[in-house]
Design a protein around this motif. Sequence first.
Motif, short mmCIF file in Angstrom:
data_model
loop_
_atom_site.label_atom_id
_atom_site.label_comp_id
_atom_site.label_asym_id
_atom_site.label_seq_id
_atom_site.Cartn_x
_atom_site.Cartn_y
_atom_site.Cartn_z
N THR A 267 16.79 5.19 -3.10
CA THR A 267 17.22 5.22 -4.50
C THR A 267 17.71 3.85 -4.95
O THR A 267 18.61 3.26 -4.32
N ASP A 268 17.09 3.33 -6.00
CA ASP A 268 17.44 2.02 -6.56
C ASP A 268 17.22 0.87 -5.56
O ASP A 268 17.71 -0.23 -5.79
N ASN A 269 16.50 1.13 -4.47
CA ASN A 269 16.25 0.06 -3.49
C ASN A 269 15.13 -0.84 -4.03
O ASN A 269 14.01 -0.39 -4.23
N PRO A 270 15.41 -2.11 -4.27
CA PRO A 270 14.44 -2.98 -4.94
C PRO A 270 13.41 -3.64 -4.04
O PRO A 270 12.50 -4.31 -4.53
N HIS A 271 13.54 -3.48 -2.72
CA HIS A 271 12.61 -4.14 -1.82
C HIS A 271 11.21 -3.54 -1.94
O HIS A 271 11.07 -2.36 -2.29
N HIS A 272 10.22 -4.34 -1.63
CA HIS A 272 8.83 -3.93 -1.80
C HIS A 272 8.15 -3.67 -0.45
O HIS A 272 8.42 -4.36 0.53
N VAL A 273 7.25 -2.70 -0.47
CA VAL A 273 6.48 -2.33 0.72
C VAL A 273 5.01 -2.54 0.42
O VAL A 273 4.47 -1.98 -0.54
N ASP A 274 4.35 -3.36 1.23
CA ASP A 274 2.90 -3.52 1.14
C ASP A 274 2.27 -2.55 2.14
O ASP A 274 2.57 -2.59 3.34
N TYR B 118 -3.12 4.73 0.44
CA TYR B 118 -2.52 3.73 -0.46
C TYR B 118 -2.74 2.30 0.04
O TYR B 118 -2.08 1.38 -0.44
N ALA B 119 -3.63 2.12 0.99
CA ALA B 119 -3.87 0.78 1.55
C ALA B 119 -4.20 -0.21 0.44
O ALA B 119 -4.99 0.07 -0.46
N GLY B 120 -3.57 -1.37 0.51
CA GLY B 120 -3.80 -2.41 -0.47
C GLY B 120 -2.85 -2.37 -1.64
O GLY B 120 -2.85 -3.28 -2.48
N ARG B 121 -2.01 -1.35 -1.70
CA ARG B 121 -1.06 -1.25 -2.80
C ARG B 121 0.34 -1.67 -2.36
O ARG B 121 0.67 -1.68 -1.18
N CYS B 122 1.15 -2.00 -3.34
CA CYS B 122 2.53 -2.41 -3.10
C CYS B 122 3.45 -1.51 -3.92
O CYS B 122 3.19 -1.27 -5.11
N PHE B 123 4.51 -1.01 -3.29
CA PHE B 123 5.46 -0.14 -3.97
C PHE B 123 6.88 -0.67 -3.81
O PHE B 123 7.25 -1.18 -2.74
N GLN B 124 7.68 -0.52 -4.84
CA GLN B 124 9.12 -0.69 -4.67
C GLN B 124 9.60 0.49 -3.84
O GLN B 124 9.11 1.61 -3.98
N SER C 124 12.06 2.37 -3.96
CA SER C 124 12.54 3.49 -4.75
C SER C 124 11.41 4.35 -5.29
O SER C 124 11.63 5.48 -5.73
N GLU C 125 10.18 3.84 -5.24
CA GLU C 125 9.02 4.56 -5.77
C GLU C 125 7.96 4.83 -4.70
O GLU C 125 6.86 5.28 -5.02
N ALA C 126 8.29 4.60 -3.44
CA ALA C 126 7.31 4.77 -2.37
C ALA C 126 6.95 6.24 -2.18
O ALA C 126 7.84 7.10 -2.10
N PRO C 127 5.66 6.56 -2.11
CA PRO C 127 5.25 7.96 -1.91
C PRO C 127 5.73 8.50 -0.57
O PRO C 127 5.92 7.76 0.40
N GLU C 128 5.90 9.80 -0.51
CA GLU C 128 6.34 10.44 0.72
C GLU C 128 5.30 10.20 1.83
O GLU C 128 4.10 10.23 1.59
N ALA D 4 0.66 1.92 8.62
CA ALA D 4 0.99 0.52 8.88
C ALA D 4 1.41 -0.10 7.55
O ALA D 4 0.76 0.11 6.52
N TYR D 5 2.50 -0.83 7.57
CA TYR D 5 3.04 -1.41 6.34
C TYR D 5 3.84 -2.65 6.68
O TYR D 5 4.17 -2.91 7.85
N LYS D 6 4.17 -3.43 5.66
CA LYS D 6 5.14 -4.50 5.83
C LYS D 6 6.21 -4.35 4.76
O LYS D 6 5.92 -4.19 3.57
N LEU D 7 7.44 -4.35 5.22
CA LEU D 7 8.60 -4.23 4.35
C LEU D 7 9.12 -5.64 4.09
O LEU D 7 9.49 -6.36 5.02
N ASN D 8 9.11 -6.03 2.83
CA ASN D 8 9.28 -7.44 2.48
C ASN D 8 10.72 -7.84 2.21
O ASN D 8 11.44 -7.18 1.45
N ASN D 9 11.10 -8.95 2.81
CA ASN D 9 12.26 -9.75 2.40
C ASN D 9 13.61 -9.05 2.45
O ASN D 9 14.46 -9.24 1.58
N LEU D 10 13.83 -8.26 3.50
CA LEU D 10 15.17 -7.69 3.68
C LEU D 10 16.22 -8.77 3.87
O LEU D 10 17.40 -8.52 3.65
#
Length: 279
Positions: free
Chosen positions: A50-57, A63-69, A71-75, A81-87
């Motif tokens: 909730t309200d987490n601003p970090h992005h997931v590629d 969903y391959a090739g998409r990027c989500f915040q 807070s909006e990442a699908p279940e 496989a993903y990369k969680l950016n810039n913690l």
Amino acid sequence: MLNLPFTPPLSKKDKLTWEEQGYLHLKRSVSRKAIERVKAAVNWHWAHPTDNPHHVDVLTGRYAGRCFQMSEAPEGLRGEAYKLNNLFLHDERIRSVALSPYLQRVVKSLLRGEPMICNSLNFERGSQQEAHIDSWYMAPPAEDGMVAASISLDPVDDDNGPIFFYPGSHKITPYRFSDGRLNMKEDEFDQCRAYLDTEISKRGLKPVRFSGEAGDVFIWHGQLIHGGSKIEDFGRTRNSLVVHYWRAEDVEARAVRRDSAGRAYLAHTLRGELMAPAD
């Protein structure tokens, strides 16, 4: 500038490997406690979307090739496989491992200047990324001013998508795109790839896969050609923290932040979507 201990962190053999091959394998360089600290940080962020601003590629699945915040990442996204950016920008636990005293000394020696974090990526599985050069995506302010590290949080072998790399490829004269820069221009990529393929063949360079244990660190030169191997066993994780470092002195002072321990990091993400908290 942060004063780091003078103790030489690298042997003569290490320095020669770095100069000739463009990489280092630092065995058992991160403690179990530090490994658990990084895993706990990743778990916390996934548990608090909730309200987490970090992005997931997203790298695999529907969903391959998409990027989500976050807070909006699908279940179910974490099962891919993903990369969680810039913690690193908001989480001191990540900075404490990425710039542990030992790694600070090593990277300072390689960069010949104070290391600062400009980017971090948390993986739970391999990236399976094609061969590339990091300066295509995050060219440093000074062209010799970038080093990268993959901190292994799980054992790494041929089955769970290890990094592959071309030893010695950092010596290839960098390809310059039409604007004279190292940053990739998509419409010129074929020419760049052809140049690199010719240079690799001319020099007889062969890809090597990294393997190691949890706590090992693979460090590479900013111009080393590398990528991610195919994941043969998707049921196995390959947790890692990948960090890209620039020299702090190459960056405008206003763009450098320091945390409570004096560790330097970029005040914003390279894509510009996040800023560090105000001082």
